[in-house]
Scaffold this active site. Structure first.
Site, short mmCIF file in Angstrom:
data_model
loop_
_atom_site.label_atom_id
_atom_site.label_comp_id
_atom_site.label_asym_id
_atom_site.label_seq_id
_atom_site.Cartn_x
_atom_site.Cartn_y
_atom_site.Cartn_z
N HIS A 1 -66.02 68.03 -52.17
CA HIS A 1 -65.75 66.59 -52.30
C HIS A 1 -66.52 65.79 -51.26
O HIS A 1 -66.98 64.69 -51.54
CB HIS A 1 -64.25 66.31 -52.18
N ASP A 2 -66.65 66.34 -50.06
CA ASP A 2 -67.41 65.66 -49.01
C ASP A 2 -68.88 65.52 -49.43
O ASP A 2 -69.47 64.44 -49.33
CB ASP A 2 -67.32 66.42 -47.69
N GLY B 1 -73.37 62.74 -49.75
CA GLY B 1 -73.97 63.92 -49.12
C GLY B 1 -73.04 64.66 -48.16
O GLY B 1 -71.95 64.19 -47.82
N ASP C 1 -63.31 86.01 -57.60
CA ASP C 1 -63.92 86.93 -58.55
C ASP C 1 -64.29 86.16 -59.81
O ASP C 1 -64.28 84.93 -59.82
CB ASP C 1 -62.97 88.09 -58.87
N THR D 1 -55.60 86.49 -60.75
CA THR D 1 -55.94 86.91 -59.38
C THR D 1 -56.13 85.66 -58.52
O THR D 1 -57.25 85.35 -58.10
CB THR D 1 -57.22 87.78 -59.35
N SER E 1 -68.06 62.89 -43.94
CA SER E 1 -67.44 61.57 -44.09
C SER E 1 -65.99 61.67 -44.58
O SER E 1 -65.17 60.79 -44.30
CB SER E 1 -68.25 60.69 -45.03
N ASP F 1 -71.91 65.22 -45.08
CA ASP F 1 -72.01 64.57 -43.77
C ASP F 1 -70.68 64.42 -43.05
O ASP F 1 -70.56 63.66 -42.08
CB ASP F 1 -72.67 63.19 -43.92
#
Length: 331
Positions: free
Chosen positions: A65-66, A71, A254, A249, A75, A73
């Site tokens: 998500h960042d 980008g 996996d 799992t 934030s 960074d």
């Protein structure tokens, strides 16, 4: 008196001796400035994951998500203030578990004691995500280092940059394409759903009053839908109620996620769509049949994500605290 040529040589040697602040990323970026970086990260990550087994999925989600918003960074690590609503307070980010943020804080604290003002929070997050993927059974991939931490964090920037659980698949494909990721890379990255969980509100529409002819989404395997209905029966009263993304799992990285999709065990609408759409189904089938192919594709895509719109030089900073900009301490 020194000749102009001699002065030029001295000047060139001076610049060669001091690495440019805008230098390229490299896996050994901290080998001289913070040689303990790798060992400190390994210890902090290991301790946290053992104490809180859901940390891996949380950090992976935090990292992704960042990166998708302006980008990689850091934030998303910034906390809001009275005059700025930061990214982490955007609705889709509010469900990222506190353990993920806590890991970054612990690592930053330990690194500041050893090498103050050297290691960026964005490098900590990228490294932690990779270490955790490997720790729970996933592939190892290179993480190049030298990112700077961003100078902007605003919740208003999140909308439209992160896929929503109910978003049409064509929109998700377009979103990834706008950031330079192919359909195959997108399908591989979504394989991160092999660990972690989703809150009932994100898939409740598939369980209750789905249509006039069916109470639940008929794409669900019937027994699976039955179990989810029981699990999420009181989700409106308890919004924290959740289910594992991979029911078979849930704690292991996996290729079971893809196998689940083929069996009607895809939790979210977007998961289910991957297994039937002609653009994505071939990759779902490939990764379900061949875990090595999935691991290779995931590792390649994660390396690509980790350098998306990174900040270097004066476009960023090395934060003293990961949850606030350095300028905040000077106000």
């Amino acid at each position: 008196m020194a000749s102009p040529g001699h002065n030029l040589v001295v000047l060139l040697l001076f610049f060669v001796s001091f690495p440019c602040s805008n230098s390229k990323l490299s896996v050994d970026y901290y080998s001289k400035t913070c040689p303990q970086f790798a060992s400190i990260m390994e210890q902090i990550v290991s301790d946290k994951q053992i104490a809180s087994p859901t940390t891996a999925a949380g950090v992976l989600r935090l990292f992704f998500h960042d990166c998708m918003v302006e980008g990689c960074d850091g934030s998303l690590l910034i906390t809001s203030t009275s005059f700025n609503r930061a990214e982490r307070d955007a609705e889709i980010d509010q469900s990222i578990p506190g353990d993920a943020f806590d890991l970054v804080t612990r690592a930053k604290t330990a690194l500041e004691l050893q090498c103050p003002g050297v290691v960026s929070c964005s490098d900590i997050l990228a490294t932690a995500a990779r270490n955790l993927v490997t720790m729970v059974g996933g592939p190892y991939y290179r993480v190049r280092l030298g990112r700077k931490d961003g100078l902007v964090s605003n919740a208003s920037l999140v909308q439209g940059n992160i896929a929503q659980p109910t978003m049409p698949l064509s929109d998700i494909i377009s979103l990834f394409d706008s950031k330079g990721f192919s359909v195959q890379e997108m399908v591989a990255l979504v394989g991160a759903h092999t660990i972690g969980f989703s809150h009932c509100k994100e898939f409740s529409h598939r369980l209750f009053n789905f249509s006039r002819t069916s109470k639940t989404d008929p794409a669900y395997y019937p027994k699976y839908a039955e179990g989810l209905m029981k699990l999420c029966a009181n989700y409106t009263k308890d919004p924290t109620m959740s289910a594992y993304n991979d029911v078979m799992t849930p704690g292991k990285f996996d290729n079971m996620y893809y196998k689940n999709l083929q069996r009607g065990l895809g939790l979210l609408t977007t998961d289910q769509a991957l297994s039937v759409d002609r653009r994505t189904k071939p990759f779902v089938d490939l990764y379900a049949a061949n875990e090595t192919a999935f691991f290779e594709a995931f590792a390649h895509a994660m390396e690509k994500v980790s350098i998306y719109k990174i900040k270097k030089g004066k476009t960023g900073e090395v934060r003293r605290r990961c949850d606030q900009f350095n300028a905040a301490k000077n106000d």
